[in-house]
Design an enzyme around this catalytic site. Structure first.
Site, PDB file in Angstrom:
ATOM      1  CB  SER A  24       6.009   2.322  -0.671  1.00  0.00           C
ATOM      2  OG  SER A  24       6.583   1.075  -0.970  1.00  0.00           O
ATOM      3  CG  ASN A  25      10.443   1.614  -3.661  1.00  0.00           C
ATOM      4  OD1 ASN A  25      10.359   0.566  -4.280  1.00  0.00           O
ATOM      5  ND2 ASN A  25      11.019   1.705  -2.465  1.00  0.00           N
ATOM      6  N   PRO A  26       7.893   1.731  -6.379  1.00  0.00           N
ATOM      7  CG  PRO A  26       8.025   2.508  -8.582  1.00  0.00           C
ATOM      8  CD  PRO A  26       8.493   2.793  -7.193  1.00  0.00           C
TER       9      PRO A  26
ATOM     10  CB  ALA B 100      13.562  -0.554  -3.849  1.00  0.00           C
TER      11      ALA B 100
END
Ligand code: C5P
Length: 395
Positions: free
Chosen positions: A206-208, A273
């Site tokens: 995943s990503n922040p 995102a």
């Protein structure tokens, strides 16, 4: 309004009436000394409600009254005495007025009233200077007849009720303007947040992304009258009221939800995102730890923005792009390739903007390579400008 122990306390009802006539909701705190000059009944009558005093502060109550009162948008201290200035400047919290002043959130206006020699004493001036240093403002004292004890004319007279009311109202935040319903009849789809690409039932890539930018777009569009669908990855934000929120996890789920909502939509804003890759094969069981390195086979996710761009069906299409270098050229090429009407470019490297922050600093980039750098501002303001731009393209 805090009423202090001064002859000028008798003018408080007149200030109160003027504030209430102009629509302010006023809660009054009377210090013990103030009640030696004016009755609680006179203040309560002018305030149209109960007066907060030492007695109400120490009464058994479920809240800390000074904290409740301190939520005011602004505080005005009428008939401010030298002693009250000293208590506030000294950070005292032994009485309701001083404790409230220590915790008040909004701006504070002092309207002093005291004998000229007292006002000019270095101790009083030092206290006033300390309060000014913390951003408090002062109105007066003025030259004129003051008191009834024969002091005559001089500095020390409290400002006039009309001026106090005007200065107090000037401190208040502007009343929320009625939002133009300029997107009434629009159907807007917004994607927000990260995606999760599971490798096995308990591990994912995943990503922040915080989702804040997309949620701001959804809320702004809603407030301007649009019918809004928000397709959201897992974020720590409550679903906005009055918006259809569709929770998703993976890019494939995001794709299905966005394509479904985009049918008949006027505008699609892709702030999500989206992970570029997912596991080529998602393990059905938790993968056990093995000795040494492991290799994960990833496969590209579909590009949803590009997919929407291939068949626009009259929709406006807006993307976001995060680049660390050659931003404008890359974003323009991306807008052209994905057939987006424009892309908002931001930089993950700028302090306090982009991922997770409340502010954003973006550059609007069009497919023809023209661009407009917007100043750093709140995500809500970026959302407002984004929707202004979309509306202009529509007109
Ligand atoms: O190519 P890049 O990922 O930088 O493009 C960013 C834009 O494209 C964003 O608006 C993002 O939401 C969208 N996007 C997409 N599907 C992907 C990857 C990105 O819709 N698989």
């Amino acid at each position: 309004m805090i009423v202090g122990g001064s002859m000028a306390a008798v003018k408080a009802p007149s200030v109160l009436r003027r504030l209430r006539e102009r629509g302010a909701q006023v809660q009054v705190i009377a210090t013990a000394a103030a009640l030696e000059f004016i009755t609680e009944l006179s203040l309560a009558t002018a305030a149209g409600g109960r007066v907060a005093t030492e007695a109400t502060w120490f009464a058994a109550r479920p809240d800390a009254q000074h904290l409740t009162l301190a939520r005011a948008d602004a505080a005005v201290v009428v008939g401010a005495s030298a002693d009250l200035l000293a208590r506030a400047a000294g950070g005292h919290a032994g009485d309701l007025a001083a404790a409230t002043l220590l915790s008040v959130a909004g701006p504070v206006l002092w309207v002093p009233a005291m004998n000229e020699r007292m006002w000019h004493h270095p101790a009083v001036q030092a206290n006033a200077a300390a309060l000014r240093g913390w951003g408090h403002t002062f109105l007066g004292p003025e030259v004129g007849a003051f008191g009834t004890l024969g002091e005559g004319r001089g500095l020390g007279r409290m400002a006039e009720p009309e001026d106090i009311a005007a200065a107090t109202l000037a401190l208040l935040p502007p009343a929320p303007a009625v939002r133009a319903q300029d997107l009434a009849g629009w159907r807007v789809v917004v994607s927000a947040g990260p995606t999760r690409e599971y490798l096995d039932p308990v591990r994912f890539i995943s990503n922040p992304s915080s989702g804040k930018m997309g949620y701001a777009v959804a809320e702004e569009a809603r407030d301007r009258g649009a019918d809004v669908t928000l397709v959201s990855g897992p974020v720590q934000l409550p679903p906005p009221a009055g918006v259809r929120t569709v929770p998703i996890e993976s890019a494939l789920e995001l794709r299905d939800a966005v394509l479904d909502a985009a049918r008949g939509a006027d505008l699609v804003v892709m702030t999500a995102a989206v992970a570029d890759y997912r596991a080529a094969e998602q393990a059905q069981e938790k993968q056990a730890k093995v000795a040494g390195d492991v290799t994960v086979h990833l496969t590209p996710n579909p590009d949803i923005l590009a997919e929407l761009g291939r068949e626009k069906a009259g929709r406006l299409l807006v993307g976001f792009a995060m680049e660390t270098h050659a931003g404008i050229e890359r974003a323009a090429a991306k807008a052209a390739r994905k057939n987006a009407d424009f892309i908002l470019l931001n930089y993950p490297t700028r302090e306090g903007t982009g991922f997770g922050g409340d502010d954003n600093e973006v550059t609007l980039v069009r497919p023809d390579g023209t661009s407009e750098a917007w100043p750093r501002t709140s995500k809500r303001e970026v959302a407002r400008r984004l929707l202004d731009e979309a509306r202009q393209l529509r007109d």
